[in-house]
Structures are given as C-alpha cells and as structure tokens.
Design an enzyme around this catalytic site. Sequence first.
Site, PDB file in Angstrom:
ATOM      1  N   GLU A   1      36.370 -14.114  49.229  1.00 52.72           N
ATOM      2  CA  GLU A   1      35.491 -13.161  49.415  1.00 52.72           C
ATOM      3  C   GLU A   1      35.560 -12.799  50.843  1.00 52.72           C
ATOM      4  OE1 GLU A   1      31.092 -13.962  48.203  1.00 52.72           O
ATOM      5  OE2 GLU A   1      30.785 -12.850  49.219  1.00 52.72           O
TER       6      GLU A   1
ATOM      7  N   GLU B   1      27.821  -6.619  55.540  1.00 55.45           N
ATOM      8  CA  GLU B   1      25.913  -7.880  55.960  1.00 55.45           C
ATOM      9  C   GLU B   1      25.345  -7.276  56.901  1.00 55.45           C
ATOM     10  OE1 GLU B   1      26.332 -11.183  52.219  1.00 55.45           O
ATOM     11  OE2 GLU B   1      27.480 -11.336  54.130  1.00 55.45           O
TER      12      GLU B   1
END
Length: 405
Positions: A285, A290
């Site tokens: 991933e 974020e």
Amino acid sequence: MYMKINYLPWKPLLLTIAVLSACGKKSADPDPAPPSTPPTVSIEDVALFEGNTASQQFSVSVSLSRNAEKEVSVKWSTAEGTAKAGGDFTAVDNATLVFAPGEKTKSVTVVVSGDDIREPDETFSIQLSSPSNATLSRSTATVSIKNDDSKIVINNAGYDAATTYVGKTLVWSDECDGPAVDIQSWTFQNGDGCPNICGWGNNELEYYRPENLTFQEGKMLIEAKKESLGGRAYTSSKIIGAGKNAFKYGRIDIRAILPKGKGFWPAFWLLPEGNKFGNWPTSGEIDIMELVGNEPGKVLGTVHYGPGPGSIHTSGTYTLPGSKTFNDEFHVFSLEWEEDTIRWYVDDQLFYTVTKTMVAPQTYPFNEDFFFIVNFAVGGNWPGSPDATSVFPQWLIVDYIRLYQ
Ligand SMILES: [Ca+2]
Ligand SMILES: [Ca+2]
Ligand SMILES: [Ca+2]
C-alpha cells in the site's frame, strides 16, 4: 331601555330619571361599554429562506388581542443571535409601531443580507417594549434565516504544480471540473465496509455515499457531515480506481485543501491492482498523503508491506512552518515513483524516500500496477473520534490529480 320604560309605567318619576341618564351617556361616547383592560400585543416567530439579494425583506406579524379603541404604540428592537447585525441583518433600535384605532394586525419589516454562499440556518430576535394603551403578551419573536445555498467559499490561493516535466508526458488526469465523477476512471465505494470489513479495518465511523461528493469552480469537494445513516453517525465519500485506471510508475501531482479538526482523516493512496504477492499488506500500500485533523499542519507519506496479518510500515512527515495548516490554502502533494524507489513531496519539497533496499529482507511489492483511492474518513483508530471541538461539515477539496510518465 325602551322595553324597560314600557314595562314600568307605574313608576313614572323613576323612569324619567333613568331615560335622561341613559340618553346623556350615549351622546358622550358611542361605545356603550368600553373594556376596563387594554388590549395585549403579541409578535410572531418567522422562518424564511435567506434569498440571494443584499436586502431581503422579512415581514414579522404583530397583533393586538382585539381592535384598538385608542391609538396603541409599541417600541421594537432587534437582538443578535447566531445571526449577527451588519453581516446577516440590519439592526433596528427602538423603532415605533403604531396601531390606529380599529387596527388589530400589523407587521414590522427587518432587512436580511442574502448571498449565494452556504451557511447554517441562523437566528436573531425582535423584542417589543414600552407599550402604550396596551400590555405585552408575547414580546419576543425568533427570526430564522434558512439557508438556501449550496456553494462554499474556496480560497484558490496556494501552491500550484508545474504542468510540464522534462522527459515526461501527462498520461492521465482528473481536473475535477465535474459536473459528475468520471466513471471511466472511478467507482464509488459506498457504505461502512460491513459485513466484510466493518469500519474499513480501522474502526472508522463514517458511511460513504456518492451524495457527499460534489463539484464547484473546477474543484471536487468531499464533504464530511455529522449525519446519521446506515447506523453510522457521519457521512462522507470515497472513490477508487480499481479495474479502471491502474498504472505503474510516474509522477503524481495532487492539489488540495485538507480538512482540520479532531477525528478527520483524508487520504490520497494507492492499492495494488492485483494481489500478486498475497492479500494486504503483502502486495503493498502506498499512501501519497494522509493527515489527521488534530495535527492540521502535518502530512505523512507511508508504505505498508510485510507478511501480515498486521503491516510493517514506514513513514515520512512534512510539517508546515509556524501555525499554518493544510486547511488554509492549496498545497500540492506529489509522488515520484520509479523502479525500486518512491519519493514524496509537498510543494516540490522532497520529504521522504523509500527504496527496495530499505524494505529488504521483506518482499518489495511496489514494482507492480496500483490504483488511486481518494477518501475522507471520520474517526477510526488513528485519528480518534470527533469531539466537541470538531466543526462540521468539513471538506476535502481537490483541484486536480495528474499522472506523468
Ligand atoms: Ca442565499
Ligand atoms: Ca447564504
Ligand atoms: Ca481543477
């Protein structure tokens, strides 16, 4: 009185006095029985749509308990609530409303400042005071200004990416012009992950649905709302490119304004198109950006990998100077992804690099096809739940996503 005269002929003296007395009274006042107490005054609440003109007139009804016999007057003033004088309505201080004799219902007019920008419903009040020839019954009215707009204010300032890179060409982009999501590239991922992966594996609190994703002025807006749906307390949106726009390597530029506040968790990330090395996290991933909203000036770039079931992960962070936040204006989040190396940038400032050597001896799964995910989560293990300080709604605002190879 005439009837009484006819029935009492045997008392002529008394009758004469009575008739004279009655006649005298009639000539002085046409109303035979004025009430001993004055009428009461009441003002009604009103709730109206704001409108879009600068001077929107709201009419508020004021009435007497019966027709005025004499002129009645009452003073009235506005008082701020969530709606503020000047910005939202025009203040009135001690104006006079007059009821002429015979009048019962009148109105006062307040001026509301309409615009085309979305706001919460707001209220202010009107207070009656100092009645003359009347008493106050209901002396305070609530005036509700109901929102009738969908637009928000978007600050278009901030960093902007280059549109050309030496040796690369633009191979795919979403300029976020709308009016709808490009279904050639994206699929909505809806719900709360149940029953397979409730809370999307992170105990997230939102329920995703397409309605929270809109377009305005060339931007894509994902809105997190405090709103119950499907057993969840919040709604938001998530789009994924699985099966539609998978790619390997390149430079990615994403220009965005991020939300701020406890419990907000926006992300731009990549998952593998095929799980060549096995299920998450083994096939990897890549998190381009974020942010957790209680640290609104800091973003992270991360990779997850490893044999599972939990992930091995490694992150770099980029923090804005001083008290600046990613909510203030646009910033550009970039990834340079090539064979065996991934680099993360904010506004062209390199802040993290991952290489195959760093991942060893674990399998390096990042030399395969991945697809984009854009989502705005609320709550979850990492950001924690929203609290009393969290302001709703919040927006993740995306200007463009561009891929150069
Ligand atoms: Ca309006
Ligand atoms: Ca408005
Ligand atoms: Ca755009």
